[in-house]
Every structure is written in C-alpha cells, then in structure tokens.
Design a protein around this motif. Structure first.
Motif, PDB file in Angstrom:
ATOM      1  N   ALA A   1       0.849  -1.194   0.000  1.00 11.37           N
ATOM      2  CA  ALA A   1       0.000   0.000   0.000  1.00 11.37           C
ATOM      3  C   ALA A   1       0.882   1.241   0.000  1.00 11.37           C
ATOM      4  O   ALA A   1       1.829   1.335   0.780  1.00 11.37           O
ATOM      5  CB  ALA A   1      -0.903  -0.005   1.228  1.00 11.37           C
ATOM      6  N   ARG A   2       0.548   2.160  -0.892  1.00 12.39           N
ATOM      7  CA  ARG A   2       1.297   3.414  -0.984  1.00 12.39           C
ATOM      8  C   ARG A   2       0.326   4.565  -1.166  1.00 12.39           C
ATOM      9  O   ARG A   2      -0.643   4.457  -1.900  1.00 12.39           O
ATOM     10  CB  ARG A   2       2.231   3.405  -2.192  1.00 12.39           C
ATOM     11  N   PRO A   3       0.646   5.703  -0.551  1.00 13.31           N
ATOM     12  CA  PRO A   3      -0.150   6.899  -0.812  1.00 13.31           C
ATOM     13  C   PRO A   3       0.288   7.528  -2.123  1.00 13.31           C
ATOM     14  O   PRO A   3       1.415   7.322  -2.593  1.00 13.31           O
ATOM     15  CB  PRO A   3       0.187   7.805   0.373  1.00 13.31           C
ATOM     16  N   THR A   4      -0.592   8.287  -2.709  1.00  8.61           N
ATOM     17  CA  THR A   4      -0.297   8.991  -3.954  1.00  8.61           C
ATOM     18  C   THR A   4      -1.049  10.313  -3.966  1.00  8.61           C
ATOM     19  O   THR A   4      -2.061  10.456  -3.278  1.00  8.61           O
ATOM     20  CB  THR A   4      -0.689   8.143  -5.182  1.00  8.61           C
TER      21      THR A   4
ATOM     22  N   GLY B   1     -14.192   8.091  -1.125  1.00  3.04           N
ATOM     23  CA  GLY B   1     -14.812   8.670   0.049  1.00  3.04           C
ATOM     24  C   GLY B   1     -14.844   7.770   1.272  1.00  3.04           C
ATOM     25  O   GLY B   1     -15.687   7.951   2.141  1.00  3.04           O
ATOM     26  N   HIS B   2     -13.945   6.837   1.370  1.00  5.04           N
ATOM     27  CA  HIS B   2     -13.883   5.954   2.553  1.00  5.04           C
ATOM     28  C   HIS B   2     -13.114   6.692   3.642  1.00  5.04           C
ATOM     29  O   HIS B   2     -11.888   6.732   3.633  1.00  5.04           O
ATOM     30  CB  HIS B   2     -13.206   4.627   2.193  1.00  5.04           C
ATOM     31  N   ASP B   3     -13.844   7.330   4.554  1.00  3.77           N
ATOM     32  CA  ASP B   3     -13.236   8.163   5.593  1.00  3.77           C
ATOM     33  C   ASP B   3     -12.300   9.210   4.994  1.00  3.77           C
ATOM     34  O   ASP B   3     -11.218   9.472   5.520  1.00  3.77           O
ATOM     35  CB  ASP B   3     -12.488   7.305   6.619  1.00  3.77           C
TER      36      ASP B   3
ATOM     37  N   THR C   1      -5.524  10.903  -0.175  1.00  5.11           N
ATOM     38  CA  THR C   1      -6.257  11.566   0.888  1.00  5.11           C
ATOM     39  C   THR C   1      -6.160  13.065   0.682  1.00  5.11           C
ATOM     40  O   THR C   1      -5.056  13.617   0.612  1.00  5.11           O
ATOM     41  CB  THR C   1      -5.665  11.202   2.274  1.00  5.11           C
ATOM     42  N   GLU C   2      -7.310  13.718   0.566  1.00  3.74           N
ATOM     43  CA  GLU C   2      -7.352  15.170   0.387  1.00  3.74           C
ATOM     44  C   GLU C   2      -6.628  15.841   1.550  1.00  3.74           C
ATOM     45  O   GLU C   2      -6.843  15.490   2.713  1.00  3.74           O
ATOM     46  CB  GLU C   2      -8.809  15.647   0.324  1.00  3.74           C
ATOM     47  N   GLY C   3      -5.746  16.789   1.218  1.00  3.17           N
ATOM     48  CA  GLY C   3      -5.036  17.528   2.259  1.00  3.17           C
ATOM     49  C   GLY C   3      -3.849  16.798   2.856  1.00  3.17           C
ATOM     50  O   GLY C   3      -3.243  17.280   3.817  1.00  3.17           O
TER      51      GLY C   3
END
Length: 131
Positions: A10-13, A37-39, A60-62
């Motif tokens: 798993a990686r953020p992007t 929109g999962h949390d 993830t926004e922000g």
C-alpha cells in the motif's frame, strides 16, 4: 512466523490516475477493486488473478504523498522465462515507459528498471528467485 502468503503493498499517492498507465498498462495488472470517500480516502487495488500479491494506491485530500524518498525504493519481479521477460519489458515500453539506469548496478545486469510517475521503481529481473 507469518504463515499467510498474500501480500498487499500500500502506498499513498497524490494522483491515482497518473499511476494507472504504469501499473495497469505497463505491468499488465488488472484493477481488482476501488473505493471513493472511505473516511476521506480514495483508492484503487491492482493485481492479477491468482497472484499472491496486489497493490493499493490511496489518495487523501489535504495529505500530500510526494515522491519516492530515493531511487532505491524497488519492487522486483523475477521473471526467469526469457520469453515472458521480453513480453513484460516490451509491454512497459509500448505503454511509454522507458528503462532507467538502476541506482544499484546489480539490477541492470539481468533486468530492466522502470520508474513510476512518483519516482518509485519496478525491476523486471530476468532471473530465478534466489532462495
């Protein structure tokens, strides 16, 4: 001891859409799931039917993810069959991803290294898994 043999990386992007051509079209993985929109998190999972691994990319926004911290952040696929390796490298290049010189020259001896849009690298190694 870990006895389960399925791995999720798993990686953020910052941009899921920018990664899809690399992992889907270049590596030939399939989108096996996605969510929005999962949390406050959006994500996509890519893998291959029956493979004991898959990748998850989340946004993830922000929460900026940025680029890979070094050129030596690698995922390595061992492809011992020369024909399979050739098909895999041709698919990457046909999708518009040219090989890059590996940070560690070892990987260039029997493989090719490709860099995703965020700087993470994948090596297609034409060799047996050395276990």
């Amino acid at each position: 001891m870990i006895t389960q043999n399925t791995l999720r990386v798993a990686r953020p992007t910052d941009d899921i859409a920018a990664l899809l051509p690399f992992y889907r079209d270049g590596l030939g993985l399939e989108v096996i799931g996605s969510f929005t929109g999962h949390d406050g998190i959006d994500g996509v999972m890519l893998g291959s039917a029956g493979a004991p691994f898959h990748f998850e990319f989340t946004r993830t926004e922000g929460h900026p993810a940025g680029r890979a911290p070094t050129q030596d952040n690698l995922l390595i696929f061992y492809l011992p069959d020369p024909a399979e390796w050739r098909v895999a490298t041709q698919r990457m290049e046909a999708a518009g991803f040219d090989p890059v010189p590996s940070f560690n020259p070892y990987w260039d001896r029997s493989g090719r290294t490709y860099e995703d849009p965020h700087g993470y690298r994948v090596v297609l190694q034409q060799a047996e898994w050395p276990v």
